[in-house]
Enzyme design. Structure first.
Site, PDB file in Angstrom:
ATOM      1  N   ARG A  50     -17.858   7.997  19.580  1.00 57.82           N
ATOM      2  CA  ARG A  50     -17.833   6.832  19.349  1.00 57.82           C
ATOM      3  C   ARG A  50     -17.746   6.802  17.666  1.00 57.82           C
ATOM      4  NH1 ARG A  50     -22.510   3.251  21.677  1.00 57.82           N
ATOM      5  NH2 ARG A  50     -21.493   1.648  20.288  1.00 57.82           N
ATOM      6  N   GLN A  81     -24.415  -7.640  15.708  1.00 52.82           N
ATOM      7  CA  GLN A  81     -24.860  -6.917  16.935  1.00 52.82           C
ATOM      8  C   GLN A  81     -24.223  -5.586  16.669  1.00 52.82           C
ATOM      9  OE1 GLN A  81     -25.356  -9.553  20.579  1.00 52.82           O
ATOM     10  NE2 GLN A  81     -23.974 -10.544  19.141  1.00 52.82           N
ATOM     11  N   VAL A  83     -22.774  -1.916  15.691  1.00 53.97           N
ATOM     12  CA  VAL A  83     -23.435  -0.766  15.095  1.00 53.97           C
ATOM     13  C   VAL A  83     -22.394  -0.157  14.266  1.00 53.97           C
ATOM     14  CG1 VAL A  83     -25.291  -0.499  17.151  1.00 53.97           C
ATOM     15  CG2 VAL A  83     -22.930   0.630  17.150  1.00 53.97           C
ATOM     16  N   HIS A  99     -28.737  -4.532  15.759  1.00 53.32           N
ATOM     17  CA  HIS A  99     -28.850  -3.269  16.926  1.00 53.32           C
ATOM     18  C   HIS A  99     -28.911  -1.901  16.187  1.00 53.32           C
ATOM     19  CE1 HIS A  99     -27.861  -6.335  20.141  1.00 53.32           C
ATOM     20  NE2 HIS A  99     -28.956  -6.634  19.722  1.00 53.32           N
ATOM     21  N   CYS A 111     -41.056  10.690  13.105  1.00 52.10           N
ATOM     22  CA  CYS A 111     -41.907  11.598  11.928  1.00 52.10           C
ATOM     23  C   CYS A 111     -41.895  11.085  10.475  1.00 52.10           C
ATOM     24  CB  CYS A 111     -41.849  12.901  12.362  1.00 52.10           C
ATOM     25  SG  CYS A 111     -40.310  13.571  11.381  1.00 52.10           S
ATOM     26  N   CYS A 126     -34.729  17.598  14.662  1.00 53.11           N
ATOM     27  CA  CYS A 126     -35.368  17.103  13.354  1.00 53.11           C
ATOM     28  C   CYS A 126     -36.349  18.327  12.839  1.00 53.11           C
ATOM     29  CB  CYS A 126     -36.420  15.980  13.721  1.00 53.11           C
ATOM     30  SG  CYS A 126     -37.542  15.360  12.327  1.00 53.11           S
ATOM     31  N   GLY A 165     -17.079 -13.361  18.247  1.00 51.86           N
ATOM     32  CA  GLY A 165     -16.813 -12.227  19.190  1.00 51.86           C
ATOM     33  C   GLY A 165     -18.027 -11.785  19.858  1.00 51.86           C
ATOM     34  N   ASN A 191     -13.793 -16.892  19.580  1.00 49.72           N
ATOM     35  CA  ASN A 191     -13.853 -16.115  20.681  1.00 49.72           C
ATOM     36  C   ASN A 191     -12.774 -16.464  21.598  1.00 49.72           C
ATOM     37  OD1 ASN A 191     -14.570 -14.637  23.271  1.00 49.72           O
ATOM     38  ND2 ASN A 191     -16.666 -14.699  22.295  1.00 49.72           N
ATOM     39  N   PRO A 192     -11.820 -15.625  22.198  1.00 50.24           N
ATOM     40  CA  PRO A 192     -10.834 -15.874  23.274  1.00 50.24           C
ATOM     41  C   PRO A 192     -11.306 -16.544  24.331  1.00 50.24           C
ATOM     42  CG  PRO A 192     -10.791 -13.566  22.499  1.00 50.24           C
ATOM     43  CD  PRO A 192     -12.074 -14.010  21.985  1.00 50.24           C
TER      44      PRO A 192
END
Ligand code: NAD
Ligand code: ZN
Length: 232
Positions: A50, A81, A83, A99, A111, A126, A165, A191-192
């Protein structure tokens, strides 16, 4: 407020649309603490894929229109919303990522260390010995408290709320335009398709955001798309 639909025309698939599957898995199976516990390497493969899709994508006319709007009006908050970082890359400044952000990662145990991600590890680690995870909000997890509180505050006091959207089924984010409507704002959906939010809106613009949003701002004489369509 924006959802995955605003980035659809930049080539980022939405979760619930036809292109929302990856190797036959549903997002809900991968974007969850259980999914990560079961197979962290698979989850990381999905997020890295992604990130690659995102890195190759460009902001579209709708992202740019919102950046222009922010630069034009006295007070503006963008609650997303999404990312992805397409709003920032289009020039938006005040963005609340409800989000999380896919380009970042954090320690699974929180941590507090600065994290540096080793791209050669199937599951990056980490310094404290705990795995790293993508810095996004998974299904079943709480939203960042301060950000959602601020988004609701702004929804309560805004004059105009654009809802762009989003399928309006993921709470608490879907409550933002509903609160704005209750508080007397002009709520405009772009929005469609019809959504559960549609009936609470004063105005509904049916169609893809990248074409409609610049047109709305230009016809309302708020701000024009610069010649050539690029920049803010
Ligand atoms: P969703 O997938 O549930 O809904 C997308 C909505 O966008 C639908 O209502 C659809 O009709 C609409 N849409 C499709 N094409 C459009 C276009 N060109 N212009 C305007 N609208 C269009 O998305 P959501 O409501 O954001 O769902 C929430 C979850 O999906 C969030 O948790 C989010 O983090 C996650 N998600 C984010 C991204 C991203 O960052 N780009 C991508 C996929 C999923
Ligand atoms: Zn750690």
């Amino acid at each position: 407020m924006t959802g995955a639909g605003i980035s659809a025309e930049s080539g980022i698939p939405t979760f619930r649309g036809a292109g929302g599957l990856w190797e036959g898995f549903r997002a809900e199976e991968l974007a969850s603490p259980e999914g990560f516990r079961k197979d962290p390497a698979k989850v990381w493969r999905w997020y890295r894929w992604r990130r690659e899709v995102l890195a190759a994508a460009e902001p579209n006319g709708a992202h740019r229109a919102l950046a222009r709007l922010e630069a034009t009006v006295a007070s503006f908050t963008l609650a997303t919303q999404n990312v992805d970082d397409l709003h920032e890359r289009a020039g938006s400044r005040r963005v609340l990522h409800l989000h999380g952000e896919i380009t970042r990662s954090r320690c699974l145990r929180d941590c507090g260390r600065e994290v540096e991600e080793d791209p050669d590890l199937a599951v990056p680690m980490c310094g404290c010995g705990s795995p790293l995870r993508p810095a996004v909000v998974w299904f079943g997890e709480m939203l960042p408290e301060e950000k959602i509180a601020l988004a609701f505050e702004e929804a309560d006091r805004c004059d105009v709320c654009l809802v762009i959207g989003t399928s309006g089924v993921v709470f608490p984010a879907a409550g933002i335009p509903l609160l704005a409507a209750k508080a007397g704002a002009l709520v405009i959906e772009v929005n469609p398709e019809e959504t559960p939010i549609s009936t609470a809106c004063n105005c509904v613009l049916r169609g893809p955001a990248a074409g409609l949003l610049p047109k709305l701002l230009s016809e309302a004489r708020i701000c024009e798309e610069p010649v050539g369509g690029g920049g803010v």
